[in-house]
Design an enzyme around this catalytic site. Structure first.
Site, PDB file in Angstrom:
ATOM      1  N   ASP A   1       3.921  -8.159  -8.204  1.00 35.71           N
ATOM      2  CA  ASP A   1       3.482  -8.264  -9.601  1.00 35.71           C
ATOM      3  C   ASP A   1       2.396  -7.212  -9.780  1.00 35.71           C
ATOM      4  O   ASP A   1       1.381  -7.229  -9.075  1.00 35.71           O
ATOM      5  CB  ASP A   1       2.888  -9.651  -9.874  1.00 35.71           C
ATOM      6  CG  ASP A   1       3.952 -10.747  -9.881  1.00 35.71           C
ATOM      7  OD1 ASP A   1       5.153 -10.431  -9.785  1.00 35.71           O
ATOM      8  OD2 ASP A   1       3.563 -11.931  -9.987  1.00 35.71           O
TER       9      ASP A   1
ATOM     10  N   ASP B   1      11.254 -17.390 -16.759  1.00 34.94           N
ATOM     11  CA  ASP B   1       9.953 -17.990 -16.433  1.00 34.94           C
ATOM     12  C   ASP B   1       9.888 -19.413 -17.012  1.00 34.94           C
ATOM     13  O   ASP B   1       9.242 -19.642 -18.034  1.00 34.94           O
ATOM     14  CB  ASP B   1       8.813 -17.150 -17.045  1.00 34.94           C
ATOM     15  CG  ASP B   1       8.801 -15.727 -16.520  1.00 34.94           C
ATOM     16  OD1 ASP B   1       8.921 -15.535 -15.306  1.00 34.94           O
ATOM     17  OD2 ASP B   1       8.657 -14.798 -17.343  1.00 34.94           O
TER      18      ASP B   1
HETATM   19  O1  1PR Z   1       8.671 -10.273 -20.384  1.00 31.33           O
HETATM   20  O2  1PR Z   1      10.287  -8.458 -19.924  1.00 31.33           O
HETATM   21  O3  1PR Z   1       7.884  -7.937 -20.193  1.00 31.33           O
HETATM   22  O4  1PR Z   1       8.718  -9.120 -18.200  1.00 31.33           O
HETATM   23  C1  1PR Z   1       7.508  -9.528 -17.638  1.00 31.33           C
HETATM   24  C2  1PR Z   1       7.785  -9.913 -16.223  1.00 31.33           C
HETATM   25  O5  1PR Z   1       6.542 -10.172 -15.617  1.00 31.33           O
HETATM   26  C3  1PR Z   1       8.635 -11.158 -16.094  1.00 31.33           C
HETATM   27  O6  1PR Z   1       9.589 -10.956 -15.074  1.00 31.33           O
HETATM   28  C4  1PR Z   1       7.660 -12.240 -15.656  1.00 31.33           C
HETATM   29  O7  1PR Z   1       8.251 -13.110 -14.716  1.00 31.33           O
HETATM   30  C5  1PR Z   1       6.555 -11.441 -15.000  1.00 31.33           C
HETATM   31  N1  1PR Z   1       5.220 -12.029 -15.191  1.00 31.33           N
HETATM   32  C6  1PR Z   1       4.523 -12.034 -16.347  1.00 31.33           C
HETATM   33  N2  1PR Z   1       3.317 -12.609 -16.129  1.00 31.33           N
HETATM   34  C7  1PR Z   1       3.274 -12.956 -14.831  1.00 31.33           C
HETATM   35  C8  1PR Z   1       2.150 -13.595 -14.152  1.00 31.33           C
HETATM   36  O8  1PR Z   1       2.241 -13.944 -12.963  1.00 31.33           O
HETATM   37  N3  1PR Z   1       1.052 -13.800 -14.862  1.00 31.33           N
HETATM   38  N4  1PR Z   1       4.781 -12.748 -12.957  1.00 31.33           N
HETATM   39  C9  1PR Z   1       4.469 -12.582 -14.238  1.00 31.33           C
HETATM   40  C10 1PR Z   1       5.792 -13.450 -12.542  1.00 31.33           C
HETATM   41  C11 1PR Z   1       6.542 -14.477 -10.761  1.00 31.33           C
HETATM   42  C12 1PR Z   1       7.267 -14.072  -9.588  1.00 31.33           C
HETATM   43  C13 1PR Z   1       6.406 -14.281  -8.381  1.00 31.33           C
HETATM   44  C14 1PR Z   1       7.092 -15.452  -7.741  1.00 31.33           C
HETATM   45  C15 1PR Z   1       6.811 -15.625  -6.304  1.00 31.33           C
HETATM   46  N5  1PR Z   1       5.709 -13.485 -11.223  1.00 31.33           N
HETATM   47  O9  1PR Z   1       7.868 -12.867  -9.634  1.00 31.33           O
HETATM   48  O10 1PR Z   1       6.335 -13.132  -7.680  1.00 31.33           O
HETATM   49  O11 1PR Z   1       6.740 -16.618  -8.471  1.00 31.33           O
HETATM   50  O12 1PR Z   1       5.494 -15.964  -6.093  1.00 31.33           O
HETATM   51  P1  1PR Z   1       5.061 -16.801  -4.823  1.00 31.33           P
HETATM   52  O13 1PR Z   1       6.011 -16.471  -3.726  1.00 31.33           O
HETATM   53  O14 1PR Z   1       3.684 -16.322  -4.503  1.00 31.33           O
HETATM   54  O15 1PR Z   1       5.108 -18.228  -5.228  1.00 31.33           O
HETATM   55  P2  1PR Z   1       8.879  -8.944 -19.758  1.00 31.33           P
END
Ligand code: 1PR
Length: 529
Positions: free
Chosen positions: A226, A381
């Site tokens: 991320d 999400d």
């Molecule tokens: O909406 O098309 O602009 O895409 C934004 C992207 O950014 C989406 O894929 C969304 O999932 C991601 N995103 C937005 N905000 C966050 C955040 O964390 N604040 N991250 C975010 C999402 C989730 C996973 C993470 C897993 C594994 N991250 O990808 O890496 O949950 O984590 P873990 O193994 O530590 O539990 P758009």
């Protein structure tokens, strides 16, 4: 050694060029038909849609020189569509454009109950000797991503077969003309070895006694980064707990994106995913550091790269409009193999479900039409919403849960969110996944806000519900805390891949340890040496 590269303008050819340069070769792009006939060795990486590839080859007047070059048995390496183009036509192409027709046979869609596209690392069975496979380990796996496969009429040209529901032809060779369905440029050191043999072996027709018998499709282990700017303006890898990436008000900094991606490649990650998590508010084409990250990463990382965040149509403060297709094109040019769409897919599906009509104009549909559905991942999400009975949420896919709610509720559904979990929508994750598949998505990246960063294991109920509702591959994400969680998700759901972030960033569980554990449980994985 000069390698002439036939780039017809679709998909990611940067990785192929990077691989050749890493091996000491020099790339000369084809800019006019005569460059094809002048080539010493010609490399043709094809990605995307067969019909648009053949149309472009015809428009650019490349068909005649290509036929001449191939009929003279000059050294040629076709990758994926670049191999399919050698045949007489494809079920993917209903136009009457002329194919190359060098080999007799056609290209058919997979007919299997397994997920299509066939995505991931699979083995090959070598059917005849070829110096192209010199020094390639017998149990090597290669990276595949395709929905169609060749059906040659001449059995003599078959170089390898691969099993996916049934045995299909995964590479061909006749004289100096070679084609592979898998992507050597995305197949780690084994793939680089294949390309090296093509570049440097003097006689590609020589006989060599090699025995390669591949095992089946591996479950993929994906490292996710991320990425966002921190408060000092540096692009960093961050990681949230249930999407909250701040500690004492500051964005957590877990490292630099390019260096971390390289480390995960070297440690055996089967794929790397970058999520530009503030892409929903910062427009990616203005966020050039992210493009630079991709370009730099693809110089060192020879496994598939996915990038998500901010893929949508956009109008800037001066009124200039950019399409999502332009954003995706820039990502592919910079080294991405797949793009992932989050928020915009939710808005698209809301419209689609309201009208019941495909417009063909949504970012999801447009990118899938041009680059092929295997290049479009949908990142979901969701958040768990508890209810006492299915009647409380009739319009949604409600499941009976073994993890009761705070008030002992026995049912739940999974609510979609947008903008990184900041806003909830009246749409459930199962409905979103199904509609995205209908609109042309090739894969689902299934996050779970409740489990994200908790180390408490994947949400098996969510993954099972979505997996059972679609026929495209599903990547389980969020909550991995130990190697046993990966075994659980593969044994109890049909997920094709599992993604983790925190445990890899904090070096709590190395990727190799996860794979060793899975092997111990007889779960097929790709091994790297
Ligand atoms: O909406 O098309 O602009 O895409 C934004 C992207 O950014 C989406 O894929 C969304 O999932 C991601 N995103 C937005 N905000 C966050 C955040 O964390 N604040 N991250 C975010 C999402 C989730 C996973 C993470 C897993 C594994 N991250 O990808 O890496 O949950 O984590 P873990 O193994 O530590 O539990 P758009």
């Amino acid at each position: 050694m000069i390698i002439t590269l036939l780039d017809y303008g679709a998909g990611n050819v940067r990785s192929v060029a990077n691989a050749i340069e890493r091996l000491g070769g020099t790339i000369k792009p084809v800019t006019r038909p005569s460059d094809i006939l002048d080539a010493e060795k010609l490399l043709f990486p094809g990605v995307g849609n067969y019909a648009s590839m053949i149309r472009i080859l015809n428009e650019k007047n490349y068909i005649r020189p290509l036929r001449e070059y191939l009929r003279a048995d000059q050294p040629f390496f076709g990758i994926c569509l670049g191999m399919q183009a050698l045949f007489e036509g494809s079920q993917e192409d209903v136009s009457d454009h002329e194919s190359l027709g060098i080999f007799k046979g056609r290209v058919n869609r997979f007919q299997t109950r397994l997920a299509v596209p066939h995505i991931g690392w699979n083995g090959v069975n070598l059917k005849k000797d070829s110096p192209v496979f010199k020094d390639v380990a017998p149990d090597t796996k290669f990276y595949f991503v395709h929905s169609y496969h060749i059906v040659p009429e001449d059995a003599d040209i078959i170089l390898t077969t691969t099993n996916y529901g049934y045995e299909f032809v995964s590479s061909v060779q006749k004289g100096n003309v070679i084609g592979t369905q898998f992507h050597p440029e995305k197949s780690g050191t084994a793939g680089l070895k294949l390309l090296e043999n093509f570049i440097y072996q003097k006689d590609l027709r020589a006989q060599t006694a090699i025995d390669i018998k591949g095992k089946g499709l591996s479950k993929r282990i994906i490292a996710c980064l991320d990425v966002r700017s921190n408060d000092q303006g540096d692009l960093v890898v961050t990681k949230g707990d249930q999407y909250d990436v701040r500690d004492d008000g500051n964005v957590r900094n877990l490292g630099k994106p390019v260096a971390l991606a390289k480390r995960y490649y070297e440690e055996g990650a089967d794929e790397i995913t970058f999520l530009n998590i503030t892409g929903f508010r910062d427009f990616p084409l203005k966020d050039l550091p992210m493009i630079a990250v991709l370009e730099e990463t693809s110089k060192n990382v020879f496994v598939p790269l996915t990038i998500g965040g901010g893929i949508r149509d956009y109008t800037d403060s001066k009124g200039k409009t950019y399409t999502a297709l332009e954003v995706a094109a820039q990502y592919f040019r910079s080294g991405a193999d797949k793009i992932s769409i989050g928020s915009d897919a939710v808005y698209t599906v809301e419209q689609y479900l309201k009208t019941g009509k495909k417009t063909g104009k949504s970012p999801l549909e447009q990118i899938s039409n041009v680059y092929g559905n295997q290049a479009v991942v949908i990142s979901i999400d969701p958040k768990r919403i508890y209810v006492n009975s299915p009647a409380e949420a009739k319009q949604h896919h409600v499941i009976k849960t073994m993890v009761p709610g705070p008030n002992n509720e026995a049912y739940c559904w999974y609510q979609c969110t947008v903008q990184g979990g900041r806003e909830t929508r009246d749409l459930d994750a199962v409905a979103l996944a199904q509609a995205c598949q209908e609109l042309g998505a090739g894969e689902i990246l299934l996050n779970c806000i409740d489990r994200d960063g908790t180390n408490s294991g994947f949400d098996l109920e969510l993954i099972t519900a979505v997996k059972n509702a679609v026929s495209i591959p599903v990547i389980a994400s969020s909550g991995a805390g130990c190697e046993a969680h990966f075994a659980q998700v593969f044994e109890k759901t049909g997920a094709e891949a599992a993604l983790a972030a925190g445990i890899f960033h904090r070096q709590e569980v190395p990727i190799q340890k996860v794979k060793d554990y899975l092997q111990g449980k007889n779960i097929e994985v790709r091994t790297t040496s």
